[in-house]
Design an enzyme around this catalytic site. Structure first.
Site, PDB file in Angstrom:
ATOM      1  CB  CYS A 110      -0.949   0.015   1.201  1.00 43.74           C
ATOM      2  SG  CYS A 110      -0.126   0.212   2.792  1.00 43.74           S
ATOM      3  CE  LYS A 142      -1.385  10.162   3.209  1.00 46.78           C
ATOM      4  NZ  LYS A 142      -2.428  11.178   3.444  1.00 46.78           N
ATOM      5  CB  THR A 170      -9.300  21.120  10.174  1.00 45.84           C
ATOM      6  OG1 THR A 170      -8.680  21.677   9.008  1.00 45.84           O
ATOM      7  CG2 THR A 170      -9.935  22.233  10.990  1.00 45.84           C
ATOM      8  CG  ASP A 223       1.106  11.923  -0.518  1.00 48.36           C
ATOM      9  OD1 ASP A 223       1.861  11.001  -0.156  1.00 48.36           O
ATOM     10  OD2 ASP A 223      -0.086  11.986  -0.193  1.00 48.36           O
ATOM     11  N   GLY A 273      12.837  19.599  -9.190  1.00 48.78           N
ATOM     12  CA  GLY A 273      12.702  18.530  -8.220  1.00 48.78           C
ATOM     13  C   GLY A 273      13.990  18.276  -7.471  1.00 48.78           C
ATOM     14  CG  HIS A 274      16.322  17.087  -3.701  1.00 47.17           C
ATOM     15  ND1 HIS A 274      17.533  17.691  -3.933  1.00 47.17           N
ATOM     16  CD2 HIS A 274      16.508  16.250  -2.643  1.00 47.17           C
ATOM     17  CE1 HIS A 274      18.422  17.252  -3.054  1.00 47.17           C
ATOM     18  NE2 HIS A 274      17.823  16.376  -2.268  1.00 47.17           N
ATOM     19  CB  SER A 275      17.045  12.830  -7.406  1.00 45.65           C
ATOM     20  OG  SER A 275      18.260  13.405  -7.860  1.00 45.65           O
ATOM     21  CG  ASP A 329      -7.342  13.503  -1.217  1.00 41.14           C
ATOM     22  OD1 ASP A 329      -7.193  13.858  -0.037  1.00 41.14           O
ATOM     23  OD2 ASP A 329      -6.388  13.368  -1.995  1.00 41.14           O
TER      24      ASP A 329
END
Length: 352
Positions: free
Chosen positions: A18, A21, A49, A69, A140-142, A228
């Site tokens: 999955c 998180k 909240t 995410d 971005g970053h890697s 969501d």
């Protein structure tokens, strides 16, 4: 890349299945130890909240929506993994009523272990999904890591008066869910080799689908709250909505759309740890019928990746919104209602 590398991409995930998180209970304990954030009148939505994204006001008619995410592989096809991760990250902006604009890639990859073409395919899948959403990739970053991970930091915009949060559900509202659940159980089953190619294609398609159409359609309706459904499962996110709205929500189990074979696979042991953590966290604030067994309770708590929107809409608009969503090929279902004002609680109705 070789077919062997494609097949074994998920085996690099220590969590398997999955891409869950950190559980809501553990996360709450961590956050409880942090000092309160300094009050800022321009911070319209923050940590209070447990909403999907932060919202910061820039002017009277413009605010930015920010979210991030990322997770480990949950499917074996790198291109599909990139699409799913992008759709999942972008979804938070849709849930807040915003329009996603830009994204930054977040990459961890074992560059000496896996073929570089696998990472290229992940990035290509994400870029194609971002293009579909009208999102511009700006960088971005890697890092080199033994376990591949991928996701995005996404920025969008919203009018300060049109923000959708999880805190506005009202008595009499109906609840609409725009994607089926069971994703965590299904993706765990991929790792165990229990799904057919058609079943893998089905769950992959659900996760890779953007919530763009649903978000655009709901703008025209009297929507009071939205979130969501992702890692904390349907009941976890519904409970966040109920708690933030100080309301009681009633959900009909039979009305909740569930992917085929989900229960069968759960009975075979494909229930991810994240799903069980979700159940442990919500059970004190959810009333289950005595006739409902553990498997069905777990399914309602199943840890989802890139799930649908949970929309709390006025009773007068619910049927019209549902019809328009379905006419636009969104897999939407009416699954419950807001029944009273009280401390956050969920009542599950189960007639089987």
């Amino acid at each position: 890349m070789s077919s062997e590398q494609e097949i074994k991409l998920t085996s690099f995930s220590s969590k398997g299945g999955c891409g869950c998180k950190i559980g809501p209970g553990d996360l709450r304990q961590v956050l409880r130890n942090l000092p309160p954030t300094e009050a800022n009148p321009n911070l319209l939505v923050g940590l209070d909240t447990s909403d999907d994204a932060g919202v910061y006001k820039l002017s009277d008619d413009l605010a930015i929506v920010q979210t991030v995410d990322f997770f480990t592989p949950i499917v074996d096809d790198p291109y599909s993994f990139g699409q799913i991760a992008a759709a999942n990250a972008i979804s938070d902006v849709y849930a807040m009523g915003g329009k996603p604009l830009t994204a930054l890639n977040i990459v961890a990859f074992p560059i000496a272990t896996l073929d570089k073409s696998i990472l290229s395919e992940i990035l290509r899948g994400a870029a194609d999904k971002a293009k579909e959403a009208g999102v511009t990739l700006v960088g971005g970053h890697s890092i080199d890591d033994k376990e591949p991970k991928f996701g995005m930091a996404v920025t969008g915009t919203v009018h300060p008066d049109k923000i959708r949060t999880n805190a506005g559900a009202q008595v009499g509202d109906r609840l609409i869910l725009t994607k089926p659940i069971g994703v965590g159980i299904m993706t765990t089953s991929i790792k165990k080799g229990l799904l057919s190619p058609d079943e893998i294609a089905r769950v992959t398609g659900v996760m890779a689908a953007l919530n763009k159409t649903a978000a655009e359609i709901m703008e025209k309706y009297d929507v009071h709250a939205c979130t969501d459904v992702t890692g904390f499962g349907l009941l976890g996110h519904a409970l966040e909505m109920a708690s933030a709205s100080q309301a009681v929500i009633s959900l009909s189990y039979e009305a909740v759309p569930v992917l085929p074979r989900t229960r069968e696979l759960a009975e075979l042991g494909s229930v991810p740890g994240g799903t069980k953590n979700n159940y442990a966290y919500i059970q004190e604030n959810v009333t289950f019928p005595e006739t409902m067994d553990q498997i069905d309770q777990w399914i309602l708590c199943d840890a989802v990746t890139s799930g649908g929107l949970l929309i709390s809409v006025s009773n007068e608009d619910a049927e019209s919104l549902l019809a328009e969503l379905r006419a636009s090929h969104v897999e939407a279902s009416l699954i419950g209602e807001v029944t009273e004002i009280s401390r956050g609680h969920i009542n599950v109705i189960y007639s089987t």
